[in-house]
Design an enzyme around this catalytic site. Structure first.
Site: not given
Length: 569
Positions: A194-195, A199, A202, A288
């Site tokens: 992740t970058r 929330h 996730h 995605r």
């Protein structure tokens, strides 16, 4: 299942004794000061994160990677990892020579034996690796505007790892993570890349992925270089730490990855998989539009939403890591829980907040509902991104000499000071020349330097939550654009074109400058012997002919209110 994923992997570091000796010997070698991106790449080369690479790619490996995503010997490797340098530096280097690689403070990190030197075809690299030679792609922009012209390749001898002063306990090399997994008896580990801040969706997604793979979870955020405009890594890590408490400690861990992302979509997904394999993971969540940079110049996505998953699936066995599909999670109001979007029946209420909507709510200080994110995460984001009416900003006046810029700027300053709440600084042309630019003349080059200095000071004021008001002539649009970019990294930029016509400015000629310019006694005078490039899309244009100062200043204040930078009274 074998546990080869937990055995140590090769690193490129030499022993402590050899490193001390090498440091002394390297004093006589030609030195290259690494860019931030090169430091990220070097760290992952040295610690085994980029295994099997033994150094920066040579020309044959580079060509093969660009063309077919493989090293020359056939090993899968989708991303060119190259040492780009200036022509001046490359001209001094012989093939077979050793060079010292240093960080930006001059500390030596490694030596490299140069086995290859070439000028790459960057257009081909952009087309093949990123899918298009389009400057809207941050890595393509970097390739053409930041990267050096010449590439050097060759094996690396690691002396010491780059120093990180932040979050030291959260940074692990591949071998440190493998040792940690061995110690805890973890055999199956699913990595989440992740970058962005995490929330609730996730969290739900990672819970499900770990359950589906019957694996432990490694939250593995990138803290090297991501996409311009992303939330800074200090804020993100504080957000991750706030969320970590929501995960069961026995089955979840977090480690920071100092990777310079290229935002290369499908190729990047495969690259991320290989890197996670080196860190001891057995499964990897591919999202995605994984590592997609957003829209291209034509306003369309660079990559299809599932291109990355398809390419990953195709190479999954060779990567040696299993893909876990990213499920798009949405919140179902009636059941007060997150569920996969493709499993939801008709007739239920689905709630969703996009990234754009989240940024809008943060900018305007609006409520962010608890079903969407954790209060702890929101409070960290609000600290870094307060509502626009509490952020710093810059008002940049531009116009001909005598157009009324300074007068309006003074009036706006006083009005903003009357409102209170934020410190206001006026960077007036004459004052700046006295304190910042006393050695500069009035040539085009010197005027540009002067405007850039004003822009730099304004960007620092903006970053620190103050209001900067600038009133230089700033005749060239390219320089104004540079200043805008400098400031917009930290806050809003409001360009005000004081569009008073030349005849009117000449009538007012209080300092007698136009007269001297007409007589040829002042060279390169804007509007007479030097062009003024009028802004095409300023936030506001005002013509002061026949208007009093107060009216013009009021227009600026109303514009700032409309932009949400000052709270409406």
């Amino acid at each position: 299942m074998s546990i080869s994923n937990l055995a140590p992997i090769p690193e490129l570091y030499v022993s402590h004794e050899s490193a001390q000796k090498l440091k002394v010997e390297a004093g006589d070698l030609p030195s290259w000061d690494l860019t931030p991106r090169q430091i990220c790449d070097l760290e992952l080369l040295m610690n085994g994160g980029f295994n099997p690479l033994k150094g920066f790619l040579d020309e044959a490996d580079y060509d093969s990677v660009v063309e077919r995503m493989r090293l020359e010997d056939g090993t899968l490797w989708p991303m060119p990892v190259t040492l780009d340098v200036s022509t001046e530096f490359a001209d001094k280097i012989e093939i077979g020579q050793d060079i010292a690689l240093r960080d930006q403070e001059g500390v030596i990190l490694a030596t490299m034996t140069v086995t290859s030197r070439w000028e790459p075809d960057k257009h081909r690299e952009a087309e093949k690796v990123f899918g298009a030679d389009d400057l809207a792609h941050p890595a393509v922009y970097y390739l053409h505007h930041s990267a050096g012209r010449i590439y050097l390749g060759g094996p690396i001898t690691g002396i010491q790892q780059p120093v990180h002063y932040d979050f030291r306990a959260r940074r692990d090399t591949p071998n440190e993570l493998r040792a940690y997994f061995r110690k805890l008896g973890w055999r199956r580990i699913v990595a989440f890349q992740t970058r962005n801040p995490l929330h609730r969706a996730h969290q739900e997604l990672t819970f499900r992925a770990a359950k589906e793979a019957q694996a432990n979870l490694l939250i593995h955020p990138v803290v090297g270089m991501t996409k311009p405009g992303d939330v800074d890594h200090f804020t993100r890590v504080r957000c991750y730490e706030a969320v970590l408490d929501k995960y069961p400690q026995a089955t979840t861990t977090m480690s920071l990855l100092n990777l310079a992302m290229r935002m290369a979509g499908p190729r990047e997904a495969v690259w991320h998989g290989l890197i996670r394999k080196n860190h001891g993971c057995t499964h990897f969540i591919v999202g995605r539009d994984h590592a997609g940079p957003g829209k291209n110049s034509a306003g369309e996505d660079f990559y299809g939403p599932y291109d990355a998953q398809e390419l990953f699936r195709k190479h999954q066995d060779e990567i040696g890591i299993e893909m876990v599909d990213f499920r798009h999670m949405v919140y179902v109001q009636e059941r007060a829980q997150y569920e996969p979007a493709d499993e939801i029946e008709d007739g239920v209420t689905v709630l969703n907040i996009s990234g754009t909507e989240l940024r809008r709510r943060l900018a305007e200080g609006l409520e962010i509902p608890e079903w969407f994110s954790f209060p702890e995460v929101v409070s960290e984001l609000r600290k870094t991104r307060p509502a626009r009416s509490k952020q710093g900003f810059t008002v940049f006046f531009t116009g001909l000499s005598g157009s009324g810029k300074s007068t309006i700027a003074n009036a706006v300053m006083v009005k903003l000071m009357e409102m209170g709440g934020r410190p206001v600084t006026l960077l007036d042309g004459d004052v700046v020349r006295k304190h910042l630019s006393s050695e500069l003349g009035f040539s085009k080059e010197h005027r540009d330097i002067n405007i850039r200095r004003i822009g730099y000071v304004a960007s620092e004021i903006t970053k620190n939550g103050g209001i900067a008001i600038c009133a230089p002539i700033a005749p060239y649009s390219a320089t104004r654009r540079g200043v805008r970019e400098m400031i917009e990294a930290y806050g809003a930029f409001c360009e005000v074109h004081v569009a008073t016509p030349l005849e009117e400015c000449e009538k007012r000629d209080r300092k007698g400058l136009y007269k001297l310019a007409r007589e040829g006694k002042i060279k390169e005078f804007t509007g007479i012997s030097d062009p003024y490039e009028a802004p095409e899309t300023p936030e506001l244009a005002v013509d002061t002919t026949g208007l009093d100062v107060d009216n013009c200043a009021q227009q600026v204040i109303l514009k700032l209110e409309q932009m949400g930078l000052i709270a409406g009274r």
